[in-house]
Motif scaffolding. Structure first.
Motif, PDB file in Angstrom:
ATOM      1  N   CYS A   1      -6.473  11.250  -1.029  1.00 22.32           N
ATOM      2  CA  CYS A   1      -7.817  10.416  -0.865  1.00 22.32           C
ATOM      3  C   CYS A   1      -7.582  10.305  -1.844  1.00 22.32           C
ATOM      4  O   CYS A   1      -8.606   9.071  -2.584  1.00 22.32           O
ATOM      5  CB  CYS A   1      -9.349  11.431  -0.855  1.00 22.32           C
ATOM      6  SG  CYS A   1      -9.811  12.605  -2.473  1.00 22.32           S
TER       7      CYS A   1
ATOM      8  N   SER B   1       1.274   8.855   2.570  1.00 23.34           N
ATOM      9  CA  SER B   1       0.948   7.568   2.468  1.00 23.34           C
ATOM     10  C   SER B   1      -0.378   7.300   2.271  1.00 23.34           C
ATOM     11  O   SER B   1      -1.828   7.780   1.938  1.00 23.34           O
ATOM     12  CB  SER B   1       1.435   7.082   3.995  1.00 23.34           C
ATOM     13  OG  SER B   1       0.490   7.483   4.584  1.00 23.34           O
ATOM     14  N   PRO B   2      -1.157   5.429   2.480  1.00 23.30           N
ATOM     15  CA  PRO B   2      -2.081   5.715   2.283  1.00 23.30           C
ATOM     16  C   PRO B   2      -3.157   6.259   2.921  1.00 23.30           C
ATOM     17  O   PRO B   2      -3.480   6.028   4.101  1.00 23.30           O
ATOM     18  CB  PRO B   2      -2.590   3.720   2.703  1.00 23.30           C
ATOM     19  CG  PRO B   2      -1.217   3.334   2.546  1.00 23.30           C
ATOM     20  CD  PRO B   2      -0.557   4.876   3.096  1.00 23.30           C
ATOM     21  N   GLY B   3      -4.028   7.005   2.725  1.00 23.03           N
ATOM     22  CA  GLY B   3      -5.134   7.955   3.484  1.00 23.03           C
ATOM     23  C   GLY B   3      -4.991   9.269   3.322  1.00 23.03           C
ATOM     24  O   GLY B   3      -5.071   9.993   4.224  1.00 23.03           O
TER      25      GLY B   3
ATOM     26  N   GLU C   1      -7.167  11.099   6.492  1.00 25.55           N
ATOM     27  CA  GLU C   1      -8.909  10.453   6.714  1.00 25.55           C
ATOM     28  C   GLU C   1      -8.873   9.922   7.866  1.00 25.55           C
ATOM     29  O   GLU C   1      -8.704   9.524   8.252  1.00 25.55           O
ATOM     30  CB  GLU C   1      -8.485   8.604   4.981  1.00 25.55           C
ATOM     31  CG  GLU C   1      -9.731   8.550   4.788  1.00 25.55           C
ATOM     32  CD  GLU C   1      -9.365   7.638   3.960  1.00 25.55           C
ATOM     33  OE1 GLU C   1      -9.075   7.790   3.257  1.00 25.55           O
ATOM     34  OE2 GLU C   1      -8.885   6.132   4.938  1.00 25.55           O
TER      35      GLU C   1
ATOM     36  N   SER D   1      -5.281   8.491  -2.605  1.00 27.97           N
ATOM     37  CA  SER D   1      -3.522   7.384  -2.709  1.00 27.97           C
ATOM     38  C   SER D   1      -3.609   5.887  -2.361  1.00 27.97           C
ATOM     39  O   SER D   1      -2.923   5.180  -2.256  1.00 27.97           O
ATOM     40  CB  SER D   1      -3.172   8.190  -0.737  1.00 27.97           C
ATOM     41  OG  SER D   1      -4.042   7.934  -0.392  1.00 27.97           O
ATOM     42  N   ARG D   2      -4.698   4.717  -2.600  1.00 25.38           N
ATOM     43  CA  ARG D   2      -5.322   4.177  -2.187  1.00 25.38           C
ATOM     44  C   ARG D   2      -5.613   3.613  -4.084  1.00 25.38           C
ATOM     45  O   ARG D   2      -5.678   2.236  -4.610  1.00 25.38           O
ATOM     46  CB  ARG D   2      -6.309   3.507  -1.805  1.00 25.38           C
ATOM     47  CG  ARG D   2      -6.424   3.859  -0.299  1.00 25.38           C
ATOM     48  CD  ARG D   2      -6.952   3.378   0.028  1.00 25.38           C
ATOM     49  NE  ARG D   2      -6.734   3.292   1.746  1.00 25.38           N
ATOM     50  CZ  ARG D   2      -6.912   4.198   2.227  1.00 25.38           C
ATOM     51  NH1 ARG D   2      -7.906   5.583   2.097  1.00 25.38           N
ATOM     52  NH2 ARG D   2      -6.722   3.885   4.118  1.00 25.38           N
ATOM     53  N   ASN D   3      -4.859   4.938  -5.439  1.00 28.69           N
ATOM     54  CA  ASN D   3      -5.013   3.921  -6.363  1.00 28.69           C
ATOM     55  C   ASN D   3      -6.588   4.280  -6.669  1.00 28.69           C
ATOM     56  O   ASN D   3      -6.802   3.635  -7.796  1.00 28.69           O
ATOM     57  CB  ASN D   3      -4.080   3.428  -6.974  1.00 28.69           C
ATOM     58  CG  ASN D   3      -3.443   3.391  -7.975  1.00 28.69           C
ATOM     59  OD1 ASN D   3      -3.348   4.580  -9.086  1.00 28.69           O
ATOM     60  ND2 ASN D   3      -4.129   2.578  -8.868  1.00 28.69           N
TER      61      ASN D   3
ATOM     62  N   ALA E   1       0.527   3.963  -3.208  1.00 33.78           N
ATOM     63  CA  ALA E   1       0.520   5.366  -2.385  1.00 33.78           C
ATOM     64  C   ALA E   1       1.602   5.817  -3.422  1.00 33.78           C
ATOM     65  O   ALA E   1       1.133   7.339  -3.584  1.00 33.78           O
ATOM     66  CB  ALA E   1       0.222   5.873  -1.019  1.00 33.78           C
TER      67      ALA E   1
ATOM     68  N   PRO F   1       0.415  -0.929   0.202  1.00 33.43           N
ATOM     69  CA  PRO F   1      -0.159  -0.196   0.172  1.00 33.43           C
ATOM     70  C   PRO F   1       0.915   1.368  -0.353  1.00 33.43           C
ATOM     71  O   PRO F   1       0.360   2.301  -0.843  1.00 33.43           O
ATOM     72  CB  PRO F   1      -0.865   0.216   1.592  1.00 33.43           C
ATOM     73  CG  PRO F   1      -0.875  -1.318   1.387  1.00 33.43           C
ATOM     74  CD  PRO F   1       0.516  -2.252   1.061  1.00 33.43           C
ATOM     75  N   GLN F   2       1.548   0.508   0.776  1.00 33.94           N
ATOM     76  CA  GLN F   2       2.503   2.202   0.639  1.00 33.94           C
ATOM     77  C   GLN F   2       3.525   3.010  -0.871  1.00 33.94           C
ATOM     78  O   GLN F   2       3.303   3.731  -1.141  1.00 33.94           O
ATOM     79  CB  GLN F   2       3.631   2.030   1.804  1.00 33.94           C
ATOM     80  CG  GLN F   2       4.795   3.859   1.694  1.00 33.94           C
ATOM     81  CD  GLN F   2       4.114   4.710   2.307  1.00 33.94           C
ATOM     82  OE1 GLN F   2       3.042   4.729   2.338  1.00 33.94           O
ATOM     83  NE2 GLN F   2       5.133   5.498   1.708  1.00 33.94           N
TER      84      GLN F   2
END
Lengths: 171, 171, 171, 171
Positions: C86, C48-50, C118, C88-90, C23, C19-20
């Motif tokens: 928002c 980073s995620p969120g 988030e 960042s999770r692709n 992101a 995930p990182q």
């Protein structure tokens, strides 16, 4: 609210095609199930496609420590009026968020009138403006609501019972 | 709320200097006069300078036509908690506006907990965040309040009676 | 922004599972196409995620008639940071609305830092908080964004070109 | 903007008594010092007491990664228009907060028109609504601004120089 038909919603078979008659039917049906608006003593005075007007008298139990109407009750009146306006096309719609600005205090005995109108509707989302004034026409609060349409109808043809599937966040 | 003194506010002479004791005194005094929060069944669980926590159980009369808690009651809980937080320094402060976003529905019997904290305070204006969650810690709504300090104190030394001069717009 | 890979996004075949890393890839890709953020001189410092952090220096052309930074540029920095957080999770996500409160003025030469995180994400909609402060850590503005996920990915596997189908309202 | 006098503000002695002439003078003066609005290419098309209209063309550098106008520039146009409206009585007034909802995307080459009008003004605080539409009249965004009047005038009689004392948070 003056409804076109005074028939109970249980008796409804086919839904009216006229948008105004449908708005009145949806409004009547929502109001009958809406313990919160009833408990506030709020009345639904008018409803039409995209619009609604409600009013409420400020009672002693609505006063805060400053002896003015608690903002939560002013919000509740605005929020209910928003809910009736955004469900007036008989498509189940819920509040996703709201902004309120308080302009002047309301006192015990004041009659507050809230008028909601649809500013935009695109896809599932809408924006509604609600203006709250007192019996003298003085602006008390201004509210903007964001709506989101979910599945279901306010009044279902043939089976106009409570819609248990729509589990909305707000109003 | 656990107050430092259980004395009635009528007995207060000099005000406490300790900010925490002053916050508790202001909170107790506000709550005693706040018919709205009492009518909602909301309890003031904690108060400290710039912060407050309240909770409320969702009752049948709070349900809307979707059988979920009317957004107005969730707002009212958040708004009350905001009011206690922004009056916690014993300086009379009113709401000038608020924004709420509804995240998930609340149902009958849910216990809603609202936690307010001061994000900024400059001159007469402040910004407060209130997070509302249910008994399982699930976020239900997030609220931001804008406050404005007016003249007067929540509890006046020697004469801690109701402040009739502060005529605030909201909470 | 420190990206895990400095490879151009054109060379991406399979997307990273971490995930990182995803992101950072989404952030790098968005930034390369984002003429607005680049034109503001805003840099993407962390993602980073969120979450995302951006910063920007207040320049002469950003000043209003009061010789302080025009609120629109403070908003733009906050809004961009929200957009990176928002997305960042692709998953392609757009702004549906925002609220900003201005807390203190910013002056020419100030370095503004915006941190977005988030607060909630449920279905297609999310709530993000962005805090903007200056180089001394002084709060300048606080922002809340509402996001809505649409179709598509920020970086598509094998064909990471510009997504022309997502036609979002805002950032 | 069509001003009643094309005289430079440096030549002003006594201020006009006519509210419309005063609004035009204040607008002209603000615009001349407003590098931000000028840099956006925004023009002040109309100003009157409590109202203003501005317009702006969406340029390539305003596009985000989705090839639509970055929300920050739409906000900046709305926020500038709000600033002109709330300073139109020649009393220095700043933004304390704003809410924007994005309704539809704007594309390169679109001409955006923002119309601001005062909804309420009480004491030092006001509420303004700004509607942004494109060249076809399609609603693009709706904005609500909260204003706060500080000391000073936009144009001071005899010495209409830049007001350095008003150090406003926003626009």
């Amino acid at each position: 609210m003056q409804t076109a038909h005074n028939a109970s919603i249980q008796e409804i078979g086919a839904l009216p095609e006229d948008p105004q008659a449908l708005a009145e039917l949806a409004g009547q049906s929502m109001y009958e199930r809406d313990a919160a608006s009833q408990g506030l003593g709020a009345t639904l005075d008018e409803i039409s496609p995209g619009k609604a007007t409600m009013s409420m008298t400020v009672k002693a139990h609505m006063l805060n420590g400053h002896k003015t109407c608690h903002g939560g009750f002013i919000f509740a009146l605005a929020d209910s009026t928003f809910a009736f306006a955004c469900n007036s096309r008989n498509l189940t719609t819920v509040a996703s968020g709201c902004t309120i600005d308080f302009l002047a205090p309301a006192f015990e005995g004041d009659r507050l009138i809230a008028r909601a109108s649809e500013y935009s509707l695109a896809g599932r989302t809408g924006i509604y403006d609600v203006h709250v004034s007192n019996q003298d026409g003085k602006p008390i609060a201004v509210f903007r609501g964001r709506s989101y349409r979910i599945k279901g109808n306010v009044v279902e043809p043939q089976q106009p019972a409570v819609n248990d599937e729509g589990r909305p966040p707000g109003a």
